[in-house]
Design an enzyme around this catalytic site. Structure first.
Site, mmCIF file in Angstrom:
data_model
loop_
_atom_site.group_PDB
_atom_site.id
_atom_site.type_symbol
_atom_site.label_atom_id
_atom_site.label_comp_id
_atom_site.label_asym_id
_atom_site.label_seq_id
_atom_site.Cartn_x
_atom_site.Cartn_y
_atom_site.Cartn_z
ATOM 1 N N GLU A 444 -18.857 101.953 20.329
ATOM 2 C CA GLU A 444 -20.129 102.405 20.868
ATOM 3 C C GLU A 444 -20.512 103.737 20.218
ATOM 4 O O GLU A 444 -19.814 104.736 20.374
ATOM 5 C CB GLU A 444 -19.983 102.579 22.394
ATOM 6 C CG GLU A 444 -21.149 103.283 23.044
ATOM 7 C CD GLU A 444 -20.894 103.580 24.534
ATOM 8 O OE1 GLU A 444 -19.852 103.165 25.079
ATOM 9 O OE2 GLU A 444 -21.744 104.249 25.139
ATOM 10 N N ASP A 523 -17.182 103.656 25.917
ATOM 11 C CA ASP A 523 -16.844 104.722 26.858
ATOM 12 C C ASP A 523 -16.420 104.152 28.205
ATOM 13 O O ASP A 523 -16.836 103.066 28.585
ATOM 14 C CB ASP A 523 -18.069 105.621 27.093
ATOM 15 C CG ASP A 523 -18.402 106.442 25.848
ATOM 16 O OD1 ASP A 523 -17.514 106.586 24.987
ATOM 17 O OD2 ASP A 523 -19.546 106.924 25.755
ATOM 18 N N ASP A 527 -22.480 103.361 31.384
ATOM 19 C CA ASP A 527 -23.142 102.893 30.167
ATOM 20 C C ASP A 527 -22.184 102.111 29.286
ATOM 21 O O ASP A 527 -22.542 101.087 28.716
ATOM 22 C CB ASP A 527 -23.696 104.080 29.371
ATOM 23 C CG ASP A 527 -25.093 104.438 29.837
ATOM 24 O OD1 ASP A 527 -25.673 103.637 30.597
ATOM 25 O OD2 ASP A 527 -25.580 105.516 29.442
#
Ligand code: 0RA
Length: 663
Positions: A444, A523, A527
């Site tokens: 990400e 993470d 999100d």
């Protein structure tokens, strides 16, 4: 022990021989129970958690047979605090009279002779396919302790066993007005790798069984857990059967037709039950069962269904001029887009094919299902012209979209080829060219991607950074997918391409797959989980085979770093954190020198830390993505990623406490 089992089996063989029924085929069916203990995998598939749960299904299947024969309305399953299980039913009860030849109670024969559990009336279907149907005697052989209680003819009877050996003759223990069988067993820890029953696994299958067997009450009670002072429990009951099952599967989708098309017929002793719905999504969800057993790879019943569906809709479309303006071929696949269907047949003597026995082989079933579904669809199309039009218009749209997708795909794939199969600029490839020891990390964000590039093992680990939120494929048309930069990069980096077979089925070409481990690394915050889910949705809808083959993993970065002076420890959950804090402080809660750092993002770690905790094959934790139940996974992805908001809200509220995507 050996002798006892052998003698029971031998006696039955002799009895059968005397009765003139002895033939070669019955020899294998009459092994002793010690064979089951020696090679449990042969009988129940495995001795892991799956095998452990299989014991419950073996007993439940017998009770379901009683339901199918019209004698049982209620089955209760209880998980006790010691992980023993009780299955109770209100069927006829296992017969307890003396077996004339064996000079033993029939109950003892059913419980101690392999394959002796069968009903003697041939009119009822048996749940006996694949790995099921090996008999309750297998459960007995694999239990450290089992107790059977039968309520029959106004009396209660019991017998207990240890590792399958009777502890006393069947005895009468009182009077009763009930009927039924109660089996309580404790799986043998010598046999099984785990002893823990999972509420969710049992609940999931019991729900499925309730849809597959309308009118049957199923209860599950977990005595290990209390909710507001009561044991955790759940009750399943379906009045409508498969008609309710499709509605449940499609809860999160927008319907194209008001209510399910529901078909039940009986022909040549084969029960056919089919329910189908069309929705506005682009995916197909067809699941199938034979005698209540899931047939993951379909078979003749599913082929018959598909054939009828394509034939009838095609004919209706042709006859009514719907395809006049269509300039390209409409394929069978186009009729399946947005279709959710359940095909369930009950066949007296099912033959299962394929490596995992997940495919029905009986050829006569194809025609039976095809006729049954074809006749019903003809009537439906005639009586519901509005719905018919909506479905056919969707078929035309699907064909158009498939055409556009093919063009977009070919364009992308041609471009890739023209530039010499060039890899994406963002990819930091690994040195190894051997897919088996190559890993691709999908990371990400560019900054974490940079850190991962510094921290990785260049020989075997490649890094592909993905920009923020990738496209939600659940809501996008297929051709949009091939135009999306991040998704194109994934295809080229992986070396996977897409083609079509003659039926228009999308096929994934994976023989040039460049990495055998594909690790999603996001993470550890909201999100991050959302992005993980988006990427998983992509793999589920467009590269499902990679999940099925076990190539897809999710990295688990640590949540905490606990430090005191030079001592430091990474922790993956609160339990570990508390333990580390306790250890470092010597139990003093007010020790300020113990510091806890909460990691939210990969970016909070430097390259060395990221390697140590999340990428180093020696220490990292990877979760492998698996699909236990494709139909339910489909439902969940639609729920989490699809258009309809109210079912998503309800789902999240209902599951908030347990929410955990099963990876
Ligand atoms: C043998 C014969 C019959 C029923 C059963 C076994 C039977 C087995 C189990 C296992 C759990 N619950 C069960 N219920 C029944 C036929 C009985 C008859 O013909 O009366």
């Amino acid at each position: 022990m050996k002798e006892e089992f052998d003698s029971a089996a031998d006696q039955l063989k002799k009895a059968a021989a005397n009765a003139g029924e002895y033939d070669a085929s019955s020899i294998t069916a009459l092994e002793g129970l010690e064979a089951v203990r020696k090679r449990p995998g042969m009988y129940i598939g495995s001795t892991d958690t799956k095998g452990l749960h299989h014991l419950v299904w073996e007993v439940v299947d017998n009770a379901i047979d009683e339901h199918l024969a019209g004698h049982c309305t209620h089955i209760w399953v209880t998980i006790h605090p010691d992980n023993s299980i009780t299955v109770r039913d209100n069927g006829r009860g296992i017969p307890t009279g003396m077996h004339p030849k064996l000079k033993k109670s029939a109950l003892e024969v059913v419980m101690t002779v392999l394959h002796a559990g069968g009903k003697f009336d041939k009119d009822s279907y048996k749940v006996s396919g694949g790995l099921h149907g090996v008999g309750v005697s297998c459960v007995n052989a694999l239990s450290i302790h089992l107790r059977a209680e039968v309520h029959r003819d106004g009396k209660k009877f019991e017998q207990e066993y240890k590792q399958g050996k009777p502890q006393y003759d069947v005895r009468e223990i009182g009077d009763t007005d009930d009927r039924g069988t109660i089996v309580n067993f404790l799986p043998d820890p010598e046999i099984f790798e785990t002893d823990e029953y999972k509420f969710d696994i049992l609940a999931h299958r019991l729900r499925e069984l309730s849809f597959l067997n309308k009118g049957l009450h199923l209860d599950l009670v977990d005595e290990r857990e209390k909710d507001n002072g009561e044991f955790k429990s759940i009750h399943y009951y379906s009045e409508g059967g498969l008609e309710e099952f499709v509605v449940w599967l499609d809860e999160a989708k927008t319907r194209l037709i008001e209510k399910p098309i529901y078909i039940t017929t009986v022909e040549e002793g084969v029960d056919v039950e089919v329910a189908l719905l069309y929705n506005t999504s682009y995916s197909e969800n067809v699941i199938s069962f034979v005698n209540n057993i899931s047939t993951r790879d379909g078979g003749t019943h599913v082929s018959g269904f598909r054939r009828a569906l394509t034939r009838e809709f095609k004919k209706y479309g042709d006859d009514n001029g719907f395809f006049k303006k269509v300039t390209f071929a409409i394929s069978g696949e186009d009729f399946m887009e947005g279709l959710t269907a359940i095909v369930s047949v009950k066949v007296p003597e099912p033959q299962f094919k394929g490596q995992t026995k997940g495919e029905l082989g009986n050829s006569e079933v194809l025609g039976i299902v095809s006729r049954s579904v074809g006749d019903a669809l003809k009537v439906f199309l005639e009586e519901n012209p509005n719905h018919a039009r909506r479905i056919i218009e969707k078929v035309v749209l699907a064909a158009t979209a498939r055409n556009a997708a093919r063009k977009a795909r070919e364009m992308v794939q041609r471009k890739g080829a023209l530039t010499g199969g060039g890899l994406p600029g963002k990819l930091a490839d690994c040195a190894s060219r051997n897919p088996e020891d190559s890993e691709l990390f999908l990371v990400e964000g560019d900054s974490a991607g940079g850190t991962a590039k510094q921290g990785r093992d260049r020989h075997s680990q490649a890094i592909l950074p993905l920009r923020g939120k990738i496209l939600n494929v659940e809501k996008a048309l297929e051709h949009k997918i091939y135009e999306n930069e991040e998704i194109k990069n994934m295809f080229t980096a992986l070396g996977v391409s897409v083609g079509e077979d003659e039926d228009g089925h999308r096929i994934l070409v994976t023989d040039k797959l460049r990495y055998h481990k594909i690790v999603i690394m996001c993470d550890a915050d909201i999100d991050g989980s959302h992005i993980t889910t988006l990427i998983l949705t992509f793999f589920f809808r467009y590269m499902r085979e990679l999940i099925e083959k076990g190539h897809i993993y999710i990295a688990q970065p640590p949540l905490y770093l606990v430090k005191k002076g030079k001592n430091q420890r990474y922790c993956w959950n609160d339990k570990e954190r508390k333990a580390a804090q306790f250890e470092f402080s010597g139990g003093r809660e007010d020790d300020d020198s113990v510091k806890v750092q909460r990691y939210k993002g990969l970016g909070e770690m430097n390259a060395e830390q990221l390697w140590e905790t999340t990428m180093d094959p020696k220490f990292r934790i990877l979760k492998q993505a698996t699909i236990d139940d494709a139909a339910e996974a489909d439902r969940m992805f639609a729920m989490l990623m699809g258009d309809e908001v109210p079912p998503r809200r309800a789902f999240i509220e209902a599951n908030a406490k347990y929410a955990r995507i099963d990876v």
